[in-house]
Design a protein around this motif. Sequence first.
Motif, PDB file in Angstrom:
ATOM      1  N   LYS A 196       0.845  -1.169   0.090  1.00 33.51           N
ATOM      2  CA  LYS A 196       0.112  -0.062  -0.047  1.00 33.51           C
ATOM      3  C   LYS A 196       0.844   1.322  -0.102  1.00 33.51           C
ATOM      4  O   LYS A 196       2.004   1.258   0.362  1.00 33.51           O
ATOM      5  CB  LYS A 196      -1.055  -0.043   1.319  1.00 33.51           C
ATOM      6  N   LEU A 197       0.270   2.442  -0.458  1.00 36.08           N
ATOM      7  CA  LEU A 197       0.920   3.710  -0.411  1.00 36.08           C
ATOM      8  C   LEU A 197       1.700   3.895   0.893  1.00 36.08           C
ATOM      9  O   LEU A 197       1.147   3.745   1.916  1.00 36.08           O
ATOM     10  CB  LEU A 197      -0.145   4.739  -0.670  1.00 36.08           C
ATOM     11  N   ASP A 198       2.955   4.332   1.135  1.00 38.51           N
ATOM     12  CA  ASP A 198       3.362   4.547   2.057  1.00 38.51           C
ATOM     13  C   ASP A 198       3.135   5.871   2.886  1.00 38.51           C
ATOM     14  O   ASP A 198       2.341   6.525   2.425  1.00 38.51           O
ATOM     15  CB  ASP A 198       5.294   4.430   1.998  1.00 38.51           C
ATOM     16  N   ASN A 199       3.925   6.155   3.977  1.00 34.47           N
ATOM     17  CA  ASN A 199       3.477   7.163   4.670  1.00 34.47           C
ATOM     18  C   ASN A 199       3.450   8.597   3.975  1.00 34.47           C
ATOM     19  O   ASN A 199       2.559   9.288   3.960  1.00 34.47           O
ATOM     20  CB  ASN A 199       4.091   7.300   6.063  1.00 34.47           C
ATOM     21  N   GLU A 200       4.481   8.761   3.545  1.00 29.60           N
ATOM     22  CA  GLU A 200       4.716  10.150   2.766  1.00 29.60           C
ATOM     23  C   GLU A 200       3.960  10.095   1.469  1.00 29.60           C
ATOM     24  O   GLU A 200       3.346  11.161   1.222  1.00 29.60           O
ATOM     25  CB  GLU A 200       6.448  10.368   2.425  1.00 29.60           C
ATOM     26  N   GLY A 201       3.517   8.887   0.874  1.00 31.06           N
ATOM     27  CA  GLY A 201       2.721   9.107  -0.158  1.00 31.06           C
ATOM     28  C   GLY A 201       1.342   9.476   0.379  1.00 31.06           C
ATOM     29  O   GLY A 201       0.573  10.124  -0.512  1.00 31.06           O
ATOM     30  N   TRP A 202       0.864   8.903   1.200  1.00 27.85           N
ATOM     31  CA  TRP A 202      -0.440   9.309   2.046  1.00 27.85           C
ATOM     32  C   TRP A 202      -0.427  10.616   2.124  1.00 27.85           C
ATOM     33  O   TRP A 202      -1.617  11.426   1.948  1.00 27.85           O
ATOM     34  CB  TRP A 202      -0.912   8.374   3.426  1.00 27.85           C
ATOM     35  N   PHE A 203       0.576  11.449   2.773  1.00 25.11           N
ATOM     36  CA  PHE A 203       0.635  12.730   3.017  1.00 25.11           C
ATOM     37  C   PHE A 203       0.504  13.637   1.711  1.00 25.11           C
ATOM     38  O   PHE A 203      -0.122  14.859   1.799  1.00 25.11           O
ATOM     39  CB  PHE A 203       1.737  12.932   3.911  1.00 25.11           C
ATOM     40  N   GLN A 204       1.325  13.220   0.816  1.00 23.16           N
ATOM     41  CA  GLN A 204       1.088  13.809  -0.385  1.00 23.16           C
ATOM     42  C   GLN A 204      -0.209  13.896  -1.015  1.00 23.16           C
ATOM     43  O   GLN A 204      -0.605  14.734  -1.684  1.00 23.16           O
ATOM     44  CB  GLN A 204       2.095  13.236  -1.556  1.00 23.16           C
ATOM     45  N   VAL A 205      -1.024  12.996  -1.004  1.00 21.32           N
ATOM     46  CA  VAL A 205      -2.213  12.706  -1.702  1.00 21.32           C
ATOM     47  C   VAL A 205      -3.103  13.516  -0.849  1.00 21.32           C
ATOM     48  O   VAL A 205      -3.785  14.279  -1.366  1.00 21.32           O
ATOM     49  CB  VAL A 205      -2.832  11.423  -1.524  1.00 21.32           C
ATOM     50  N   ALA A 206      -3.003  13.627   0.700  1.00 25.84           N
ATOM     51  CA  ALA A 206      -3.847  14.583   1.444  1.00 25.84           C
ATOM     52  C   ALA A 206      -3.441  16.022   1.076  1.00 25.84           C
ATOM     53  O   ALA A 206      -4.387  16.785   1.063  1.00 25.84           O
ATOM     54  CB  ALA A 206      -3.651  14.152   2.939  1.00 25.84           C
ATOM     55  N   ARG A 207      -2.515  16.116   0.871  1.00 22.15           N
ATOM     56  CA  ARG A 207      -2.203  17.612   0.468  1.00 22.15           C
ATOM     57  C   ARG A 207      -2.819  18.026  -0.766  1.00 22.15           C
ATOM     58  O   ARG A 207      -3.291  19.263  -0.886  1.00 22.15           O
ATOM     59  CB  ARG A 207      -0.712  17.815   0.422  1.00 22.15           C
ATOM     60  N   GLU A 208      -2.682  17.171  -1.798  1.00 24.80           N
ATOM     61  CA  GLU A 208      -3.253  17.464  -3.166  1.00 24.80           C
ATOM     62  C   GLU A 208      -4.899  17.731  -2.782  1.00 24.80           C
ATOM     63  O   GLU A 208      -5.419  18.596  -3.484  1.00 24.80           O
ATOM     64  CB  GLU A 208      -3.069  16.567  -4.225  1.00 24.80           C
ATOM     65  N   VAL A 209      -5.628  16.877  -2.041  1.00 22.86           N
ATOM     66  CA  VAL A 209      -6.963  16.880  -1.689  1.00 22.86           C
ATOM     67  C   VAL A 209      -7.348  18.375  -1.098  1.00 22.86           C
ATOM     68  O   VAL A 209      -8.134  18.757  -1.515  1.00 22.86           O
ATOM     69  CB  VAL A 209      -7.413  15.607  -0.757  1.00 22.86           C
ATOM     70  N   HIS A 210      -6.515  18.579  -0.190  1.00 19.99           N
ATOM     71  CA  HIS A 210      -7.022  19.783   0.349  1.00 19.99           C
ATOM     72  C   HIS A 210      -6.732  20.906  -0.434  1.00 19.99           C
ATOM     73  O   HIS A 210      -7.298  21.899  -0.561  1.00 19.99           O
ATOM     74  CB  HIS A 210      -6.220  19.937   1.702  1.00 19.99           C
ATOM     75  N   ARG A 211      -5.483  21.017  -1.170  1.00 26.46           N
ATOM     76  CA  ARG A 211      -5.236  22.139  -2.186  1.00 26.46           C
ATOM     77  C   ARG A 211      -6.303  22.206  -3.184  1.00 26.46           C
ATOM     78  O   ARG A 211      -6.689  23.264  -3.578  1.00 26.46           O
ATOM     79  CB  ARG A 211      -4.015  21.672  -2.818  1.00 26.46           C
ATOM     80  N   ALA A 212      -7.086  20.896  -3.427  1.00 25.72           N
ATOM     81  CA  ALA A 212      -8.080  21.332  -4.322  1.00 25.72           C
ATOM     82  C   ALA A 212      -9.407  21.660  -3.686  1.00 25.72           C
ATOM     83  O   ALA A 212     -10.723  21.593  -4.625  1.00 25.72           O
ATOM     84  CB  ALA A 212      -8.421  19.847  -5.009  1.00 25.72           C
ATOM     85  N   GLY A 213      -9.236  21.859  -2.564  1.00 25.15           N
ATOM     86  CA  GLY A 213     -10.621  22.658  -1.899  1.00 25.15           C
ATOM     87  C   GLY A 213     -11.382  21.392  -1.233  1.00 25.15           C
ATOM     88  O   GLY A 213     -12.666  21.835  -0.759  1.00 25.15           O
ATOM     89  N   LEU A 214     -10.995  20.281  -1.208  1.00 22.55           N
ATOM     90  CA  LEU A 214     -11.899  19.036  -0.792  1.00 22.55           C
ATOM     91  C   LEU A 214     -11.271  18.840   0.871  1.00 22.55           C
ATOM     92  O   LEU A 214      -9.909  18.901   1.053  1.00 22.55           O
ATOM     93  CB  LEU A 214     -11.653  17.939  -1.411  1.00 22.55           C
ATOM     94  N   ARG A 215     -12.385  18.814   1.865  1.00 27.30           N
ATOM     95  CA  ARG A 215     -12.019  18.391   3.060  1.00 27.30           C
ATOM     96  C   ARG A 215     -12.030  16.955   3.147  1.00 27.30           C
ATOM     97  O   ARG A 215     -12.594  16.088   2.429  1.00 27.30           O
ATOM     98  CB  ARG A 215     -12.780  18.982   4.162  1.00 27.30           C
ATOM     99  N   SER A 216     -11.289  16.508   4.223  1.00 26.14           N
ATOM    100  CA  SER A 216     -11.177  15.038   4.441  1.00 26.14           C
ATOM    101  C   SER A 216     -11.285  14.788   5.797  1.00 26.14           C
ATOM    102  O   SER A 216     -11.007  15.846   6.767  1.00 26.14           O
ATOM    103  CB  SER A 216      -9.929  14.445   3.763  1.00 26.14           C
ATOM    104  N   ASN A 217     -11.334  13.624   6.131  1.00 25.35           N
ATOM    105  CA  ASN A 217     -10.948  13.055   7.483  1.00 25.35           C
ATOM    106  C   ASN A 217      -9.540  12.442   7.910  1.00 25.35           C
ATOM    107  O   ASN A 217      -8.726  12.345   6.700  1.00 25.35           O
ATOM    108  CB  ASN A 217     -12.166  12.076   7.970  1.00 25.35           C
ATOM    109  N   ALA A 218      -8.949  12.061   8.871  1.00 27.27           N
ATOM    110  CA  ALA A 218      -8.118  11.186   9.241  1.00 27.27           C
ATOM    111  C   ALA A 218      -8.424  10.227  10.017  1.00 27.27           C
ATOM    112  O   ALA A 218      -9.075  10.445  10.947  1.00 27.27           O
ATOM    113  CB  ALA A 218      -6.711  12.166   9.564  1.00 27.27           C
ATOM    114  N   THR A 219      -7.656   9.200   9.996  1.00 30.69           N
ATOM    115  CA  THR A 219      -7.789   8.012  10.860  1.00 30.69           C
ATOM    116  C   THR A 219      -6.451   7.556  11.368  1.00 30.69           C
ATOM    117  O   THR A 219      -5.556   7.735  10.907  1.00 30.69           O
ATOM    118  CB  THR A 219      -8.582   7.020  10.114  1.00 30.69           C
ATOM    119  N   MET A 220      -6.663   6.550  12.389  1.00 30.27           N
ATOM    120  CA  MET A 220      -5.721   5.527  12.976  1.00 30.27           C
ATOM    121  C   MET A 220      -6.150   4.421  13.213  1.00 30.27           C
ATOM    122  O   MET A 220      -7.073   4.466  13.973  1.00 30.27           O
ATOM    123  CB  MET A 220      -4.767   6.321  14.131  1.00 30.27           C
TER     124      MET A 220
END
Length: 387
Positions: A196-220
């Motif tokens: 699966k996508l590694d930790n930094e990969g997850w962060f990079q996608v999240a940054r793009e999501v937020h940059r696109a104006g989409l809000r998200s949740n986060a989990t653990m």
Amino acid sequence: MEALFARTGLADLYEKVVQGERLSYDDGLRLYRTPELTAVGALANVVRERMNGDATYYVRNLHINYTNICNKLCKFCSFYAPPGDPRGYVLTPDDIVARLAEHRDHVIREIHMVAGINPKLPYQYYLDILRSVRAARPEAQIKAFTMIELAQIARAAKKPLGDVLEDLKGAGLACVPGGGAEVFSDRVHEELFRAKLDNEGWFQVAREVHRAGLRSNATMLYGHIETVEEKVKHLLHIRELQDETKGFQCFVPLAFDPARTELEHIPVTTGQQNLREIAIARLLLDNFPHIKAFWIMITPQIAQLALWYGADDLDGTVSHYEITHALGTASHHQALSHQELLDLISEAGRVPVERDALYNVIPEQLAVGGQQSAKGSVSLRVLSSSS
């Protein structure tokens, strides 16, 4: 209250919390290691009530898992079928519309769609299912696609993720769930979900999501092989990203269900563990507006108690959930009625507030949100889609 924290050796943390001072890595370790769970919960409740008063949010929602075919082979997952497995399925757009039609007489504010990583699905499929859902239930907001799924969708599209997100928004995507984060630990990633996508990969996608104006949740995901140190680092990494993007609206601690997984030997999480995770999340994630007690994974009873341990959101009615069955049933039908949610919240001494996927308060619930609770008047802090 000061006497409680003095007796339990947490007086200095109480002072930090009261002053609104950010807790540190070492503070997080202390919160995990102290046996005084009641004191940890009381600390979290100070923050919960400062941020959200007595308001407890819920949503009338429906979950749809559009495919269980997945090539990531995560050891903690009981949901997936590998490519070529006869148990695998893919819902067509018409299948999804038919499932929505089964709930035509129910109010639905949010349609939550996540699934496995199926490499054979073409880019057009994702656009088609969004458009089909939007056409069938235009009044509902669509929350769909984890960061892991979005990386796969961009791969299928052969386009930059930013362009893909604009396409998905145009097709009906309103916000993004937070699954797939698991635990931000290279060790755990290598041992449990290395494909699966590694930790930094997850962060990079999240940054793009937020940059696109989409809000998200986060989990653990907790309760498997992770350590206390790894959990604290996970929470602080997410806190740092929230400082940067301000795009997260809710944090959701997810209790691991070992049934039918490669980790079946691991015991299920206890009520005490579940309450501690929620409380510590509320204390460390000072920049997250909301903390969710996901009742499907921890039972409605523990979720209700969690409303005094930092949680201010119970998720929703759900109706259909295939990812796990932590309530001890093999049925995918896992639901609470609207009235049952209201009763759970009210019995706990909190005030129910119906929301949509973006934490906008539903107008007809404003009167409920303004009622007096056992603790007095409620101050609602509503996170709108533009805030």
